[in-house]
Design a protein around this motif. Structure first.
Motif, PDB file in Angstrom:
ATOM      1  N   ALA A 135       6.190  30.543 -30.150  1.00 26.17           N
ATOM      2  CA  ALA A 135       5.031  29.758 -29.706  1.00 26.17           C
ATOM      3  C   ALA A 135       5.262  28.264 -29.853  1.00 26.17           C
ATOM      4  O   ALA A 135       4.487  27.463 -29.323  1.00 26.17           O
ATOM      5  N   THR A 136       6.319  27.862 -30.566  1.00 25.02           N
ATOM      6  CA  THR A 136       6.602  26.438 -30.747  1.00 25.02           C
ATOM      7  C   THR A 136       7.974  26.042 -30.193  1.00 25.02           C
ATOM      8  O   THR A 136       8.427  24.925 -30.436  1.00 25.02           O
ATOM      9  N   SER A 137       8.605  26.938 -29.459  1.00 23.57           N
ATOM     10  CA  SER A 137       9.931  26.644 -28.912  1.00 23.57           C
ATOM     11  C   SER A 137       9.861  25.502 -27.901  1.00 23.57           C
ATOM     12  O   SER A 137       8.987  25.490 -27.038  1.00 23.57           O
ATOM     13  N   GLU A 138      10.792  24.557 -28.034  1.00 25.78           N
ATOM     14  CA  GLU A 138      10.922  23.513 -27.016  1.00 25.78           C
ATOM     15  C   GLU A 138      11.928  24.007 -25.994  1.00 25.78           C
ATOM     16  O   GLU A 138      13.093  24.258 -26.321  1.00 25.78           O
ATOM     17  N   ILE A 139      11.481  24.148 -24.755  1.00 23.71           N
ATOM     18  CA  ILE A 139      12.317  24.749 -23.722  1.00 23.71           C
ATOM     19  C   ILE A 139      12.984  23.690 -22.859  1.00 23.71           C
ATOM     20  O   ILE A 139      14.135  23.837 -22.448  1.00 23.71           O
ATOM     21  N   VAL A 140      12.271  22.617 -22.556  1.00 18.24           N
ATOM     22  CA  VAL A 140      12.852  21.550 -21.745  1.00 18.24           C
ATOM     23  C   VAL A 140      12.624  20.202 -22.417  1.00 18.24           C
ATOM     24  O   VAL A 140      11.600  19.978 -23.060  1.00 18.24           O
ATOM     25  N   GLU A 141      13.602  19.322 -22.271  1.00 14.72           N
ATOM     26  CA  GLU A 141      13.489  17.924 -22.684  1.00 14.72           C
ATOM     27  C   GLU A 141      13.564  17.065 -21.437  1.00 14.72           C
ATOM     28  O   GLU A 141      14.336  17.355 -20.518  1.00 14.72           O
ATOM     29  N   THR A 142      12.766  16.034 -21.398  1.00 18.57           N
ATOM     30  CA  THR A 142      12.750  15.163 -20.230  1.00 18.57           C
ATOM     31  C   THR A 142      13.302  13.788 -20.571  1.00 18.57           C
ATOM     32  O   THR A 142      13.205  13.326 -21.709  1.00 18.57           O
ATOM     33  N   GLY A 143      13.884  13.167 -19.586  1.00  9.50           N
ATOM     34  CA  GLY A 143      14.342  11.781 -19.683  1.00  9.50           C
ATOM     35  C   GLY A 143      14.040  11.099 -18.359  1.00  9.50           C
ATOM     36  O   GLY A 143      13.405  11.681 -17.475  1.00  9.50           O
ATOM     37  N   GLU A 144      14.488   9.893 -18.210  1.00  9.75           N
ATOM     38  CA  GLU A 144      14.223   9.144 -16.979  1.00  9.75           C
ATOM     39  C   GLU A 144      15.438   8.331 -16.576  1.00  9.75           C
ATOM     40  O   GLU A 144      16.173   7.836 -17.438  1.00  9.75           O
ATOM     41  N   VAL A 145      15.624   8.227 -15.278  1.00  2.69           N
ATOM     42  CA  VAL A 145      16.646   7.344 -14.713  1.00  2.69           C
ATOM     43  C   VAL A 145      15.964   6.485 -13.659  1.00  2.69           C
ATOM     44  O   VAL A 145      15.418   7.014 -12.678  1.00  2.69           O
ATOM     45  N   ARG A 234       3.400  32.413 -27.085  1.00  4.62           N
ATOM     46  CA  ARG A 234       4.678  32.249 -26.374  1.00  4.62           C
ATOM     47  C   ARG A 234       4.436  32.008 -24.892  1.00  4.62           C
ATOM     48  O   ARG A 234       5.121  31.197 -24.259  1.00  4.62           O
ATOM     49  N   ILE A 235       3.461  32.711 -24.337  1.00  3.15           N
ATOM     50  CA  ILE A 235       3.159  32.545 -22.913  1.00  3.15           C
ATOM     51  C   ILE A 235       2.563  31.169 -22.662  1.00  3.15           C
ATOM     52  O   ILE A 235       2.919  30.484 -21.697  1.00  3.15           O
ATOM     53  N   TYR A 236       1.657  30.744 -23.540  1.00  2.60           N
ATOM     54  CA  TYR A 236       1.080  29.399 -23.402  1.00  2.60           C
ATOM     55  C   TYR A 236       2.161  28.329 -23.516  1.00  2.60           C
ATOM     56  O   TYR A 236       2.134  27.326 -22.794  1.00  2.60           O
ATOM     57  N   GLN A 237       3.117  28.523 -24.423  1.00  5.93           N
ATOM     58  CA  GLN A 237       4.195  27.555 -24.578  1.00  5.93           C
ATOM     59  C   GLN A 237       5.035  27.474 -23.308  1.00  5.93           C
ATOM     60  O   GLN A 237       5.405  26.384 -22.860  1.00  5.93           O
ATOM     61  N   LEU A 238       5.331  28.629 -22.725  1.00  7.60           N
ATOM     62  CA  LEU A 238       6.063  28.629 -21.454  1.00  7.60           C
ATOM     63  C   LEU A 238       5.282  27.908 -20.367  1.00  7.60           C
ATOM     64  O   LEU A 238       5.853  27.162 -19.568  1.00  7.60           O
ATOM     65  N   LYS A 239       3.969  28.121 -20.332  1.00  5.21           N
ATOM     66  CA  LYS A 239       3.137  27.440 -19.324  1.00  5.21           C
ATOM     67  C   LYS A 239       3.177  25.928 -19.519  1.00  5.21           C
ATOM     68  O   LYS A 239       3.231  25.169 -18.544  1.00  5.21           O
ATOM     69  N   ARG A 240       3.145  25.471 -20.762  1.00  4.69           N
ATOM     70  CA  ARG A 240       3.214  24.028 -21.022  1.00  4.69           C
ATOM     71  C   ARG A 240       4.544  23.456 -20.558  1.00  4.69           C
ATOM     72  O   ARG A 240       4.596  22.369 -19.969  1.00  4.69           O
ATOM     73  N   GLU A 241       5.636  24.181 -20.828  1.00  2.00           N
ATOM     74  CA  GLU A 241       6.945  23.700 -20.421  1.00  2.00           C
ATOM     75  C   GLU A 241       7.098  23.711 -18.896  1.00  2.00           C
ATOM     76  O   GLU A 241       7.700  22.809 -18.321  1.00  2.00           O
ATOM     77  N   VAL A 242       6.536  24.724 -18.258  1.00  2.00           N
ATOM     78  CA  VAL A 242       6.563  24.777 -16.791  1.00  2.00           C
ATOM     79  C   VAL A 242       5.753  23.617 -16.204  1.00  2.00           C
ATOM     80  O   VAL A 242       6.142  23.009 -15.198  1.00  2.00           O
ATOM     81  N   LEU A 243       4.634  23.281 -16.832  1.00  4.50           N
ATOM     82  CA  LEU A 243       3.832  22.152 -16.372  1.00  4.50           C
ATOM     83  C   LEU A 243       4.610  20.849 -16.482  1.00  4.50           C
ATOM     84  O   LEU A 243       4.570  20.007 -15.572  1.00  4.50           O
ATOM     85  N   GLU A 244       5.347  20.681 -17.578  1.00  4.58           N
ATOM     86  CA  GLU A 244       6.171  19.474 -17.731  1.00  4.58           C
ATOM     87  C   GLU A 244       7.259  19.428 -16.673  1.00  4.58           C
ATOM     88  O   GLU A 244       7.570  18.369 -16.117  1.00  4.58           O
ATOM     89  N   PHE A 292       6.566  30.161 -10.886  1.00  7.31           N
ATOM     90  CA  PHE A 292       6.550  30.370 -12.332  1.00  7.31           C
ATOM     91  C   PHE A 292       5.136  30.264 -12.883  1.00  7.31           C
ATOM     92  O   PHE A 292       4.711  31.086 -13.706  1.00  7.31           O
ATOM     93  N   ASP A 293       4.422  29.241 -12.441  1.00  8.95           N
ATOM     94  CA  ASP A 293       3.067  29.008 -12.953  1.00  8.95           C
ATOM     95  C   ASP A 293       2.144  30.176 -12.607  1.00  8.95           C
ATOM     96  O   ASP A 293       1.379  30.656 -13.451  1.00  8.95           O
ATOM     97  N   GLU A 294       2.238  30.627 -11.359  1.00  7.28           N
ATOM     98  CA  GLU A 294       1.391  31.752 -10.944  1.00  7.28           C
ATOM     99  C   GLU A 294       1.771  33.037 -11.684  1.00  7.28           C
ATOM    100  O   GLU A 294       0.902  33.813 -12.090  1.00  7.28           O
TER     101      GLU A 294
END
Length: 375
Positions: A135-145, A234-244, A292-294
């Protein structure tokens, strides 16, 4: 807005607008003095080949060499401060609004034109490897160019601990024919690199979603009440990462379509065709992310439904045992009353008979409830 005021204060003595674009002279400000710590690489490219490197070249010297001998300068910076970037902004005539976005980061992917400069923002996505999804796994990290594309220069400003462009620069230097197309070729290569990263992350996230989906929908076969073992967090965490992920992908589609469809002076016509391929790949990733979101919505609803069914089964079991216990409770309650005349009260076999009666009724109720699936 303080950033804009400070920048204008720095560049006002040397920055002037000539022929529809900003230019500068370095009579009163050393642009490279503060920028040196932020510059990752600085080089001049002529006819597709690197002719000078950061070991012997400053951004100011690179631009002077380009104006004398032709070619273009490619300068890479990593998380510059306002002071480190102010001189370069003055040297290359970058618009203060674009400079503020580049320094402070946290921008939406976008494409903006300031006079003779294109300002492009890309969100980079990095998949974080994990042994187990929690439920607290970080799945994606973002950066910027951030990319500034001019007629004779290309500036990249990178934010985040990943997304280094060193390998990409080396790969481009091995293809002089493409690099000879100028700054727009570099812009396309970075866009293609970023979108390829999206595809890789989408494939990795698909595995995580498949794992959760399998666990949720295979839960009933493991026995009643097993749905409680599937953590909705875990599902909510995946949804948050998909939103990001979605925030990085969706806004970039329109800029890629503009680069692929609308003629631009700063984009070589031959390179513009390749942006169509980038836009196609980006469209595919966007469709995946929406899917993924759906899918996660459906998985979450199924998990909640299974949890409700498990709770229902628990309540039925509790109710069934309460009904069985009610029989001896009622009989014993009657015989526990202090009345002188009670049925079979003085009969020798009255007590065993009542016990047999209670046991028989309880057994009959238990068998009936079990046959109906309540126990």
């Amino acid at each position: 807005m303080s950033m804009i005021r400070d920048l204008r204060a720095v560049v006002r003595p040397s920055l002037r607008k000539e022929g529809g674009h900003y230019s500068s002279s370095y009579d009163s400000y050393d642009a490279t003095r503060d920028a040196a710590t932020a510059v990752v690489d600085c080089a001049v490219y002529r006819d597709g080949r690197r002719v000078a490197s950061a070991d012997t070249l400053t951004p100011h010297e690179a631009m002077l060499q380009v104006r004398r001998e032709g070619g273009f300068a490619w300068i890479g910076l990593h998380e510059p401060t306002e002071a480190e970037f102010a001189g370069i902004a003055a040297e290359f005539g970058l618009h203060p609004l674009a400079v503020e976005d580049a320094v402070h980061a946290h921008q939406r992917p976008k494409l903006e034109r300031y006079d003779d400069t294109l300002f492009t923002v890309f969100k980079t996505i990095h998949y974080v490897e994990h042994a187990e999804l929690t439920a607290t796994s970080e799945i994606v990290e973002t950066g910027e160019v951030m990319c500034f594309t001019g007629r004779d220069f290309f500036i990249t400003v990178r934010h985040g601990g990943h997304g280094s462009l060193r390998a990409l620069r080396r790969r481009l230097q091995e293809d002089p024919e493409l690099l000879a197309k100028g700054p727009s070729a570099v812009l396309h290569t970075i866009a293609d690199h970023v979108v390829d990263g999206y595809i890789a992350v989408a494939d990795a996230m698909q595995d995580d979603i498949d794992e959760v989906e399998t666990e949720v929908f295979s839960a009933p076969s493991k026995g009643r009440g097993s749905a409680r073992g599937v953590d909705a967090g875990r599902i909510y965490q995946l949804k948050r990462e998909v939103l990001e992920f979605k925030r990085a992908v969706s806004p970039l589609l329109r800029p890629m379509l503009l680069l692929s469809e609308r003629p631009m002076r700063l984009v070589d016509p031959d390179i513009q065709k390749y942006f169509r391929d980038v836009a196609d790949h980006l469209t595919r990733v966007q469709e995946q992310v929406v899917g993924f979101d759906e899918l996660l919505n459906s998985i979450l609803q199924a998990n909640l439904a299974q949890a409700a069914v498990a709770q229902n089964e628990d309540m039925r079991k509790i109710t069934s045992w309460a009904a069985i216990i009610a029989v001896p409770t009622a009989v014993c309650g009657v015989y526990g009353m202090n009345f002188k005349h009670m049925p079979e009260l003085h009969w020798r076999y009255g007590y065993p008979m009542v016990l047999v009666l209670i046991g028989g009724v309880c057994f009959a109720i238990h068998r009936t409830l079990k046959r109906n699936g309540w126990l």
